[in-house]
Design an enzyme around this catalytic site. Structure first.
Site, short mmCIF file in Angstrom:
data_model
loop_
_atom_site.label_atom_id
_atom_site.label_comp_id
_atom_site.label_asym_id
_atom_site.label_seq_id
_atom_site.Cartn_x
_atom_site.Cartn_y
_atom_site.Cartn_z
N GLU A 5 -4.21 -15.35 -79.84
CA GLU A 5 -5.06 -14.40 -80.54
C GLU A 5 -6.18 -15.11 -81.29
OE1 GLU A 5 -2.58 -11.91 -82.97
OE2 GLU A 5 -1.52 -11.05 -81.25
N LEU B 91 -13.37 -9.84 -26.97
CA LEU B 91 -13.16 -10.98 -27.86
C LEU B 91 -11.67 -11.25 -28.03
CD1 LEU B 91 -13.96 -13.08 -30.04
CD2 LEU B 91 -14.02 -11.19 -31.68
N ASN B 92 -10.89 -10.22 -28.30
CA ASN B 92 -9.45 -10.40 -28.50
C ASN B 92 -8.77 -10.86 -27.22
OD1 ASN B 92 -10.20 -7.72 -30.33
ND2 ASN B 92 -9.04 -9.29 -31.40
N LYS C 233 -13.85 -0.71 -27.82
CA LYS C 233 -14.94 -0.84 -28.77
C LYS C 233 -16.25 -0.54 -28.07
CE LYS C 233 -15.94 -3.69 -32.80
NZ LYS C 233 -15.79 -5.01 -33.43
N TYR D 181 -17.99 -17.12 -43.20
CA TYR D 181 -16.87 -16.34 -42.66
C TYR D 181 -16.78 -16.51 -41.16
CZ TYR D 181 -13.83 -12.40 -41.56
OH TYR D 181 -12.81 -11.61 -41.08
N TYR D 182 -17.89 -16.38 -40.48
CA TYR D 182 -17.87 -16.52 -39.02
C TYR D 182 -17.91 -17.98 -38.58
CZ TYR D 182 -17.74 -11.59 -38.13
OH TYR D 182 -17.31 -10.29 -38.06
N GLN D 183 -18.37 -18.86 -39.45
CA GLN D 183 -18.24 -20.29 -39.15
C GLN D 183 -16.76 -20.65 -39.08
OE1 GLN D 183 -20.98 -22.97 -40.70
NE2 GLN D 183 -19.68 -24.75 -40.68
N ARG E 193 -15.13 -3.63 -45.00
CA ARG E 193 -14.20 -3.57 -43.86
C ARG E 193 -12.80 -3.88 -44.35
NH1 ARG E 193 -14.31 -7.41 -38.37
NH2 ARG E 193 -13.01 -6.04 -37.09
N HIS F 197 -18.60 -14.72 -30.00
CA HIS F 197 -17.86 -14.07 -28.93
C HIS F 197 -17.98 -14.87 -27.64
CE1 HIS F 197 -17.58 -9.75 -30.75
NE2 HIS F 197 -17.49 -10.68 -31.68
N HIS G 109 -24.58 -10.02 -38.01
CA HIS G 109 -23.68 -10.05 -39.16
C HIS G 109 -24.41 -10.44 -40.45
CE1 HIS G 109 -19.99 -9.14 -37.14
NE2 HIS G 109 -20.18 -10.09 -36.25
#
Length: 736
Positions: A667, A148-149, A136, A257-259, A438, A202, A413
């Site tokens: 209906e 990171l991974n 990356k 999301y990152y929390q 993404r 990270h 982000h």
């Protein structure tokens, strides 16, 4: 045991915790990280007694046995995220951890052998690796495309090693530690100082990986640099990250999301610290900040999914593995039985000693409903960089939730969407946020990276439900400038009759200031609460103001007459996200209120609006996402944009009303027409009054002074009557 009130009360004085300057790793036996020797004894003795735990353990065992049947497969690094080698190394680190755990609990040496063989294979390969061939752009890894991974691999794998270390020969331990664990710890720390010392998720993963390795290997140096930074001064490292990355309310500046993603290294490393150095009282540090962070992560969700603000994938929710493990640890500390409600909704159990406590409590019927509260979550290390407001009315999954995003930028982000908002109702997202562009780990979509459209569309202001001036994004799309500023929170109120959040943004554009007040109002004669939105903007120069509303559902009708572009659809603009929108319809509007109605599932929604401005050029634009998207990277979205041109001032006022019911099976339809007859707005001396006239003859009067003095009396002449009130705001429902 810490009381729940102590954890949730953000006004409580901070617990002062002295942190030793030098780490002293305890002489605990193994395992000594997330699972301890005592945990193993407890699990081995009773795991079959609790259905949830037994089901999870047996499922993991079945999956691992099938994986083991494939043999030890450790390929040379080749692929980016989502590719074969990337995914195989991910499967391997999970298998190493799970095999170690099952060896401890079952005593079956096949699990020890498999974990050992995997680690020996990595020990042989890792010293020969240079930078990843598909590295990356930033922080490249060796085993993975990004460091990171690599850190995640180490966080998982060191737990597996911790579980089998006592069953290995001395030469096997030496080979594994010198071949992979120590070189990887060195690579992540002294060879990657910028990431290791970074106050960022990270950096959190890196320090957790190296610190947990230090505890298992008995290496004080690795633990100390992880806690205090490479120079050991405390200017970086885990403790500084605890100080800087969470607000006092437990809000993580990059968003939910990152929390969620950052919870894993924070909570797991803290658990390892607690196991090895309990004298640090790490879970009490900074007034229980980690415990608050877990509660806040739960609060940042609706119907099981996280609010998709900033860079976020919309399929992430409270069942994510990070929160499963974090919840178990926090439950073990607090004994808060409302967390069991979340655990049952997650549908899986953390296979740890803490997870066993959760399963036991659920099995004993101790579950209590979790209280999703209306809350103001301050942003920034000191809680003074804006805030996220969450207003809720009702119970259960179908309650209504209004989210006002008055936060700081959120670093790289973050999105350019000051004073944005979202609405949830009836189990659905009604007023929507796109989130991130993404396809994570889908190699066919740009290798799983963030797509180019994340910058050209998803981060741009026009992609959000907030004000755009002259078709430019906030801060002109410059994140460095955006990080320097944040909105000013003017008011937050949560009462039985109404709830309010109000904030001002004065830095997003040169010479432009706008204030937005969002209210959630209970009207006794209406079946559902209504949302009232008042946005005032003033500019030094005549400008074009756009206010988008991204709505989820099928359009029923409009009160205004639209002009359809029958022969050709054209792009709404050329840049800043506008180039991705197809203009479907346009409609001129005047000073009277107008309405748009749509349906989602079994409920109707009507958006009534009026704009007060000296400008005579007002239009409503109906647009769809999808222009300039040759690779079909963007999801379909529809938007109603209120546009005012050649104006220095405008007040955008609106009311969103849920109403009626549609039953396709029977209906039948009821209440398909809005109860709102009209919306009127009066502004006088910087104060606003909104009158919502209902068809039954009653009305709702919303008054805003923007003055925090609760005793100050205010008055505005609205037509033939004078409206008086005290304080910042007032809402009165007047019956016919």
């Amino acid at each position: 045991m810490l009381s729940v009130n102590t954890i949730k009360n953000t006004l409580l004085a901070a617990v002062l915790v002295s942190v030793p300057a030098t780490a002293q790793v305890s002489g605990n036996g193994h395992p000594n990280l997330i699972v301890t020797e005592q945990d193993v004894a407890n699990i081995a003795a009773s795991w079959e007694s609790y259905d949830a735990y037994a089901e999870q353990l047996n499922a993991d065992k079945t999956n691992l046995d099938a994986f083991m049947a494939e043999g030890v497969v450790v390929p040379m690094p080749k692929d980016a995220g989502g590719g074969y080698t990337h995914e195989q190394h991910k499967r391997n680190y999970k298998a190493i951890r799970n095999a170690g755990f099952l060896y401890q609990v079952t005593g079956d040496e096949k699990y020890l052998t498999f974990a050992k063989d995997l680690l020996l294979a990595y020990a042989k390969m890792y010293p020969s690796l240079g930078e990843h061939p598909n590295r990356k752009e930033q922080s490249p890894g060796r085993l993975f495309w990004q460091s990171l991974n690599e850190a995640v691999w180490l966080v998982y794998s060191i737990q597996g090693y911790d579980a089998i270390i006592d069953g290995l020969a001395a030469e096997e331990k030496q080979e594994i530690e010198s071949g992979v664990f120590l070189p990887m710890a060195k690579f992540l720390s002294v060879e990657s100082p910028e990431t290791f010392n970074k106050i960022h998720n990270h950096g959190t993963w890196a320090v957790a990986a190296v610190g947990m390795t230090g505890y298992v290997l008995g290496n004080d140096e690795l633990v100390e640099i992880s806690l205090m930074g490479l120079d050991k001064t405390g200017k970086a490292g885990f403790m500084k990250q605890l100080d800087k990355l969470f607000s006092p309310d437990g809000y993580y500046t990059e968003g939910p999301y990152y929390q969620r993603y950052a919870l894993m290294p924070f909570i797991w490393f803290a658990k390892a610290i607690e196991t090895n150095e309990p004298e640090r009282k790490i879970f009490e540090y900074r007034n229980n900040i980690l415990l608050k962070a877990v509660y806040t992560t739960i609060d940042l969700s609706y119907a099981g999914y996280f609010f998709p603000i900033n860079d976020a994938l919309k399929d992430k929710g409270i069942d994510t593995v990070e929160l499963v493990h974090a919840l178990a640890i926090v439950y073990s500390i607090t004994g808060d039985n409302t967390l069991l409600d979340i655990a049952q909704e997650q549908g899986r159990i953390s296979l740890t000693g803490d997870g066993l406590k959760v399963a036991k409590a659920v099995g004993e019927g101790l579950t209590q409903p979790y209280n999703y509260r209306s809350i103001l979550l301050g942003d920034g290390a000191d809680g003074d960089q804006g805030a996220l407001s969450i207003h809720r009315l009702g119970e259960g999954h179908n309650h209504m939730a209004l989210v006002a995003k008055n936060t700081s930028q959120g670093m790289g982000h973050g999105h350019f969407d000051k004073l944005n908002w979202l609405l949830y109702d009836n189990g659905n997202e009604i007023v929507t946020d796109y989130g991130a562009a993404r396809y994570l780990n889908v190699e066919a979509k740009y290798g799983g990276h963030y797509l180019a459209e994340n910058n050209t569309w998803a981060k741009q202001t026009i992609a959000h439900n907030t004000l755009v001036v002259n078709e430019q994004s906030h801060f002109y799309g410059d994140v460095t400038t955006a990080d320097l500023h944040h909105p000013e929170v003017l008011s937050f109120y949560s009462g039985e009759d109404y709830q309010l959040s109000s904030a001002k943004e004065a830095n997003a554009y040169d010479g432009v200031e706008f204030v937005r007040s969002m209210l959630l109002v209970n009207v006794p004669s209406l079946e559902h609460p209504i949302v009232v939105d008042v946005l005032n903007v003033s500019a030094d120069k005549a400008s074009t103001f756009d206010l988008p509303l991204y709505f989820n559902g099928q359009i029923i009708d409009f009160s205004f007459k639209v002009k359809d572009n029958k022969n050709v659809m054209k792009m709404l603009g050329k840049r800043n996200g506008y180039q991705h929108l197809w203009l479907r319809n346009t409609a001129p509007v005047g000073d009277a209120s107008e309405r748009a109605t749509w349906i989602l599932d079994d409920r109707f929604y009507s958006y009534a609006f009026v704009t007060s401005t000296p400008s005579k050029k007002q239009n409503v634009l109906i647009a769809e996402l999808g222009a300039n998207d040759p690779n079909y990277n963007l999801r379909q979205q529809q938007v109603l944009i209120r546009r005012v041109e050649k104006a220095k001032q405008a007040s955008f006022v609106s009311v969103l009303e849920p109403h009626g019911k549609y039953d396709g099976s029977l209906e039948t339809t009821s209440g398909a027409y809005s109860n709102v007859k009209s919306v009127k707005h009066v502004s006088e001396n910087g104060k606003d009054v909104v009158v919502v006239d209902l068809k039954d003859g009653s009305n709702v009067v919303v008054a805003l002074s923007y003055n925090a003095n609760s005793e100050q009396v205010h008055k505005v002449n609205a037509g033939e009557e004078a409206i008086e009130w005290k304080g910042f705001s007032s809402v009165v429902v007047r019956r016919k």
